[in-house]
Design a protein around this motif. Structure first.
Motif, PDB file in Angstrom:
ATOM      1  N   SER A 428      -1.689 -15.334   0.939  1.00  0.00           N
ATOM      2  CA  SER A 428      -2.694 -14.282   0.846  1.00  0.00           C
ATOM      3  C   SER A 428      -3.707 -14.426   1.967  1.00  0.00           C
ATOM      4  O   SER A 428      -3.798 -15.456   2.631  1.00  0.00           O
ATOM      5  CB  SER A 428      -3.405 -14.346  -0.509  1.00  0.00           C
ATOM      6  N   ARG A 432     -12.510 -13.152   0.608  1.00  0.00           N
ATOM      7  CA  ARG A 432     -13.354 -12.079   1.117  1.00  0.00           C
ATOM      8  C   ARG A 432     -14.689 -12.632   1.616  1.00  0.00           C
ATOM      9  O   ARG A 432     -15.202 -13.610   1.106  1.00  0.00           O
ATOM     10  CB  ARG A 432     -13.645 -11.050   0.018  1.00  0.00           C
ATOM     11  N   ILE A 450      -9.901  -8.758   8.132  1.00  0.00           N
ATOM     12  CA  ILE A 450      -9.219  -7.940   7.123  1.00  0.00           C
ATOM     13  C   ILE A 450      -9.968  -7.992   5.799  1.00  0.00           C
ATOM     14  O   ILE A 450     -10.161  -6.972   5.126  1.00  0.00           O
ATOM     15  CB  ILE A 450      -7.760  -8.415   6.953  1.00  0.00           C
ATOM     16  N   ALA A 451     -10.405  -9.198   5.420  1.00  0.00           N
ATOM     17  CA  ALA A 451     -11.154  -9.333   4.167  1.00  0.00           C
ATOM     18  C   ALA A 451     -12.459  -8.550   4.217  1.00  0.00           C
ATOM     19  O   ALA A 451     -12.877  -7.946   3.216  1.00  0.00           O
ATOM     20  CB  ALA A 451     -11.427 -10.810   3.884  1.00  0.00           C
ATOM     21  N   ASP A 454     -11.701  -4.913   3.741  1.00  0.00           N
ATOM     22  CA  ASP A 454     -11.400  -4.688   2.326  1.00  0.00           C
ATOM     23  C   ASP A 454     -12.681  -4.625   1.512  1.00  0.00           C
ATOM     24  O   ASP A 454     -12.845  -3.771   0.631  1.00  0.00           O
ATOM     25  CB  ASP A 454     -10.494  -5.812   1.820  1.00  0.00           C
ATOM     26  N   GLN A 455     -13.622  -5.534   1.821  1.00  0.00           N
ATOM     27  CA  GLN A 455     -14.899  -5.548   1.105  1.00  0.00           C
ATOM     28  C   GLN A 455     -15.673  -4.257   1.343  1.00  0.00           C
ATOM     29  O   GLN A 455     -16.319  -3.726   0.434  1.00  0.00           O
ATOM     30  CB  GLN A 455     -15.726  -6.752   1.553  1.00  0.00           C
ATOM     31  N   ARG A 457     -14.348  -1.470   1.832  1.00  0.00           N
ATOM     32  CA  ARG A 457     -13.497  -0.378   1.349  1.00  0.00           C
ATOM     33  C   ARG A 457     -13.069   0.558   2.476  1.00  0.00           C
ATOM     34  O   ARG A 457     -12.947   1.775   2.280  1.00  0.00           O
ATOM     35  CB  ARG A 457     -14.198   0.404   0.239  1.00  0.00           C
ATOM     36  N   ASP A 458     -12.849  -0.006   3.649  1.00  0.00           N
ATOM     37  CA  ASP A 458     -12.351   0.779   4.775  1.00  0.00           C
ATOM     38  C   ASP A 458     -10.836   0.541   4.861  1.00  0.00           C
ATOM     39  O   ASP A 458     -10.362  -0.344   5.584  1.00  0.00           O
ATOM     40  CB  ASP A 458     -13.053   0.352   6.070  1.00  0.00           C
ATOM     41  N   ILE A 459     -10.105   1.322   4.124  1.00  0.00           N
ATOM     42  CA  ILE A 459      -8.658   1.104   4.010  1.00  0.00           C
ATOM     43  C   ILE A 459      -7.953   1.374   5.339  1.00  0.00           C
ATOM     44  O   ILE A 459      -7.008   0.670   5.708  1.00  0.00           O
ATOM     45  CB  ILE A 459      -8.079   2.000   2.907  1.00  0.00           C
ATOM     46  N   LYS A 462      -8.324  -1.637   7.569  1.00  0.00           N
ATOM     47  CA  LYS A 462      -7.547  -2.748   7.028  1.00  0.00           C
ATOM     48  C   LYS A 462      -6.070  -2.579   7.371  1.00  0.00           C
ATOM     49  O   LYS A 462      -5.388  -3.517   7.795  1.00  0.00           O
ATOM     50  CB  LYS A 462      -7.745  -2.828   5.512  1.00  0.00           C
ATOM     51  N   GLU A 466      -3.492  -4.873   9.872  1.00  0.00           N
ATOM     52  CA  GLU A 466      -2.242  -5.444   9.367  1.00  0.00           C
ATOM     53  C   GLU A 466      -1.006  -4.902  10.074  1.00  0.00           C
ATOM     54  O   GLU A 466      -0.015  -5.613  10.223  1.00  0.00           O
ATOM     55  CB  GLU A 466      -2.121  -5.177   7.863  1.00  0.00           C
TER      56      GLU A 466
END
Length: 578
Positions: A428, A432, A450-451, A454-455, A457-459, A462, A466
């Protein structure tokens, strides 16, 4: 319950009008609503507007008239008050129930949908009732009103005059604005249970002085699907079709239904894997006038009944179930597994849609039955795997699949994928970033970035990290990367702007000409391919693939205990140990 035989002009009255309820005691299947209204009237907590919802024929309009009668109940001597105890006929009762009272106005919103129609109502609201206690407005199919018409209602609904009550009825409650719903007391009228509806029909047959067998009434109740009006309309038709007596065979012919006994024979042939007998039974039902989709629907209904019996024997006590269904359904429930019944239900449900869309429904139904018969005695994936594990040796490629009566025909259920292994989880991402960010946030790895995305909420960012970033170098405040194919041209500036904003420091984001590392998504895909290759080499899986030609491995999931050996690395045992 009303028992007038004819209209005032001497014409015949259909059963749905002749036996329309006149009081709350006559309503069937709506005990919760009646209890609520009884308590409300007894305590004086009578609402100003009601919303009645439910499928067609469950009694929405009838309930609205009874409610208007209860609000305006008055005896000949002038006494009386709003009450749900309507055993005696009051001054206004007959006129209200026959929809001819001057103070109870009924409007069909399906034909009068505009704001002008609503304005007529709102203009009349100001005037007191002519003779009754309340002026009651019954608006049927209220969901058909326009948005402007609904908006015109809002103020009056919230603060109506004390002499006005509103009763709305609709079959599409989701189309009614929530601003209207919030101003009404809502009652959802339930579908009437088949057993209760059957008893109601039996009572009406007795009042009519006719004869009908239990099977005929049960068939009518099922066809009505909880609608009392539909049930009485079908019963009216059945009486005209059969004369003084109604039996099951007449009802089946009239409605194009299949013989329940023959449907059970069809189910038995399917579960035995006897395709020839199943097709012959279906053809017999089809030639007898039953629709192909209806036959499959009846077959699915019996599968559902057998499943219910297997889960709870109390299902056998349903009065709408015939004795043949009761006896044979119990035998099938004892002999068939849950998995077989569930698989049959899924195949029938899908098959009904295929039959309805097919240009030749009978042929489509034949193919559905063929699939059912050939799948009847096939093991489920876990049963097949268990059998292969317990087998002394792997089957040879030339060995035919185990079928009873079907020869070596391949399965038509699509690819069968069976895989067992102890799957190692994909590493994983780093934890975060802390929500309580310091004035200057430090990021040491791409996983940290990336974390952080994610925190926040910018998909989109992210996913870009990846799938579109082939990393060359990463330092706190600087990223050098090679864009993956398909990456947007402004990716570097987007990364620089957002990371600078989130970490409160300037970032340098460089697009490199060097070859970067594979993206995280590419790494995961490579790991997945390695897993699939490892599973495909396992002897149990190879045996399954040989047993079912054309099968594919579509995924890997962990089913073995953690201490078991990873099958992807396992070697086949020596021949003397197999």
């Amino acid at each position: 319950m009303a028992d007038q035989n004819t209209d005032s002009g001497g014409a015949y009255r259909v059963l749905a009008r002749k036996y329309r309820p006149w009081s709350f005691d006559d309503l069937i299947g709506q005990e919760a609503m009646v209890r609520t209204l009884t308590n409300a009237f007894s305590t004086g907590r009578v609402a100003q507007a009601w919303m009645l919802t439910g499928v067609r024929g469950v009694g929405k309009t009838t309930t609205a008239r009874i409610l208007a009668r209860a609000l305006n109940f008055q005896r000949e001597d002038g006494s009386g008050a709003p009450t749900v105890d309507l055993k005696e006929i009051g001054v206004h009762c007959e006129a209200i129930m026959e929809s001819r009272h001057v103070d109870v106005l009924e409007m069909d919103a399906a034909s009068r949908t505009g704001i002008d129609d609503v304005r007529e109502i709102l203009d009349g609201v100001r005037y007191a009732p002519a003779s009754a206690r309340y002026k009651v407005y019954i608006i049927d199919e209220v969901h058909m009103l326009s948005d402007k018409a609904f908006n015109a209602f809002l103020k009056t609904l919230e603060e109506p005059p004390p002499h006005v009550k509103f009763i709305f009825a609709t079959t599409e409650i989701r189309k009614v604005p929530v601003t209207v719903l919030s101003r009404c007391q809502r009652f959802s009228l339930r579908r009437v249970d088949s057993a209760l509806l059957t008893e109601h029909l039996k009572k009406i047959i007795g009042l009519e002085g006719l004869k009908a067998d239990d099977e005929a009434l049960a068939l009518i109740a099922r066809a009505a699907e909880g609608s009392v009006r539909d049930a009485l309309s079908i019963l009216d038709q059945a009486i005209a079709h059969g004369g003084a007596s109604v039996d099951g065979e007449q009802v089946r012919q009239m409605l194009g239904l299949s013989d329940r006994g023959r449907v059970i024979d069809l189910f038995e042939a399917v579960m035995k894997g006897d395709a020839a007998n199943a097709l012959a039974t279906f053809r017999e039902l089809y030639d007898g006038g039953a629709d192909a989709a209806v036959i499959l629907a009846d077959l699915g209904e019996f599968v559902h009944f057998v499943t219910r019996v297997k889960l709870s024997p109390a299902a056998l006590e349903d009065p709408s179930v015939t004795e043949v269904e009761r006896l044979r359904g119990k035998a099938f429930a004892d002999g068939l597994s849950h998995k077989v019944l569930a698989r049959a239900w899924q195949m029938i449900s899908k098959g009904i849609g295929e039959v309805q869309a097919a240009p030749k429904p009978a042929q489509a139904a034949d193919m559905v039955l063929v699939r059912l018969t050939y799948a009847a005695d096939l093991p489920t994936p876990d049963e097949a795997l268990r059998a292969l594990k317990d087998a002394p040796s792997s089957p040879s490629p030339s060995s035919p699949p185990p079928r009873g009566g079907g020869g070596g025909a391949p399965t038509s259920q699509g690819a069968l994928a069976v895989a067992t292994r102890t799957a190692e989880p994909i590493p994983s991402a780093a934890p975060r970033a802390s929500a309580d960010a310091a004035p200057s946030l430090r990021l040491n790895t791409l996983q940290d970035a990336i974390a952080l995305a994610d925190q926040k909420r910018d998909i989109s960012l992210k996913i870009a990290f990846e799938r579109q970033v082939r990393l060359v170098d990463f330092q706190d405040g600087r990223i050098e990367f090679q864009p993956a194919p398909g990456a947007p041209p402004g990716l570097s500036s987007e990364i620089q702007k957002k990371l600078s904003l989130w970490t409160n420091k300037r970032w340098a984001v460089v697009v490199s000409s060097k070859d970067g590392q594979p993206t995280l998504h590419e790494v995961r895909e490579e790991e997945r391919e390695n897993q699939l290759r490892g599973v495909a080499a396992h002897p149990h899986v190879r045996a399954v693939m040989e047993r079912f030609p054309g099968a594919q491995i579509v995924g890997v999931r962990s089913t073995a205990p953690a201490q078991d050996q990873d099958v992807s690395a396992a070697e086949p045992p020596p021949e003397d140990e197999e």
